[in-house]
Write an enzyme that holds these catalytic residues in place. Sequence first.
Site, PDB file in Angstrom:
ATOM      1  N   CYS A 104       0.885  -1.163   0.000  1.00 36.39           N
ATOM      2  CA  CYS A 104       0.000   0.000   0.000  1.00 36.39           C
ATOM      3  C   CYS A 104       0.918   1.207   0.000  1.00 36.39           C
ATOM      4  CB  CYS A 104      -0.910   0.010   1.229  1.00 36.39           C
ATOM      5  SG  CYS A 104      -1.864   1.536   1.373  1.00 36.39           S
ATOM      6  N   CYS A 107      -0.548   4.403   2.180  1.00 43.03           N
ATOM      7  CA  CYS A 107      -0.611   4.330   3.650  1.00 43.03           C
ATOM      8  C   CYS A 107      -0.223   2.918   4.084  1.00 43.03           C
ATOM      9  CB  CYS A 107      -1.969   4.759   4.195  1.00 43.03           C
ATOM     10  SG  CYS A 107      -3.395   4.008   3.397  1.00 43.03           S
ATOM     11  N   SER A 108      -1.155   2.115   4.579  1.00 41.34           N
ATOM     12  CA  SER A 108      -0.763   0.774   5.040  1.00 41.34           C
ATOM     13  C   SER A 108      -1.937  -0.193   4.963  1.00 41.34           C
ATOM     14  CB  SER A 108      -0.237   0.852   6.475  1.00 41.34           C
ATOM     15  OG  SER A 108      -1.209   1.468   7.316  1.00 41.34           O
TER      16      SER A 108
END
Lengths: 196, 97
Positions: A104, A107-108
């Site tokens: 990603c 972000c995560s």
Amino acid sequence: MSGDHSSSVISAHVRQVEALLEQRGLLDDGEIDRRIDEFAAGGTPANGARVVARAWVDPGFAERLLADANAALGEVGLSMSGGLQEQRLKVVANSATEHHVVVCTLCSCYPIALLGPSPSWYKSEAYRSRVVRDPRGVLREFGVELPAETRLSVWDASAESRYMVLPRRPEGTDALSEAQLAGRVTRKGLIGTALV
Amino acid sequence: MTTGTDRFAPGDRVRTRSLDPAGHTRLPRYARGAVGVIVEPAGSHPLADDRARGRVGSAQTVYHVRFAAADLFGAGDHTVTVELWEDYLTPVEEDAP
């Protein structure tokens, strides 16, 4: 890149909004923490491993998993509905000619229900910025050396879907049970930064 | 359940927006102004850019779009598949035969 979430301005803002919502009776005291705990509670890489083992022993399940992962998860008693809305899951299968890896970059984003909380390296700017540009080099640092002719396919979770890699079944595992096979599957294998 | 707008089909070539917006977007910088191929639709959702600005828009189709690394970074033999809202994409006309 939004790699740093420790901003005291944002934290203070969030605490203020939470306090206002609690004051107005829209949130119970500590409800957000409790909801987060509930969401994370069932999430473990053992879930993803169970899905992979089923796909290895049942080609029909594997086919359904790749076509519509959300529907197939129900067959093994799992779902992507733990949050506020059901998240779409996309499963991508490694083969003799293609290897997948998930990131990603913004972000995560990560399939917590199937893989548990993400490892810190997955959230690092180094992994997020480098794996899209040089996946072969990054995989080499993870100890994964792929043949030059293996095609590399990177998936960036930039919107609402979550991704899981279906690793290749290791050689010489014909005699293993489904549970034993699940024991061979690692979290990195489900992200694509390791072979199984 | 909202229905998608489905402007593109698998195999269609698309170009991503090159605009650098002032606020939140889910079109990663490395994938701006690039040509890729629609893999498949990936659901239907209101545009994240609008939601981040407090606007309520209608849902539109989100797609997996595959790019050749060389087209994004000038090098590399891999592909990168990014998930992009329809608003980020314009069709690329095929050359006439």
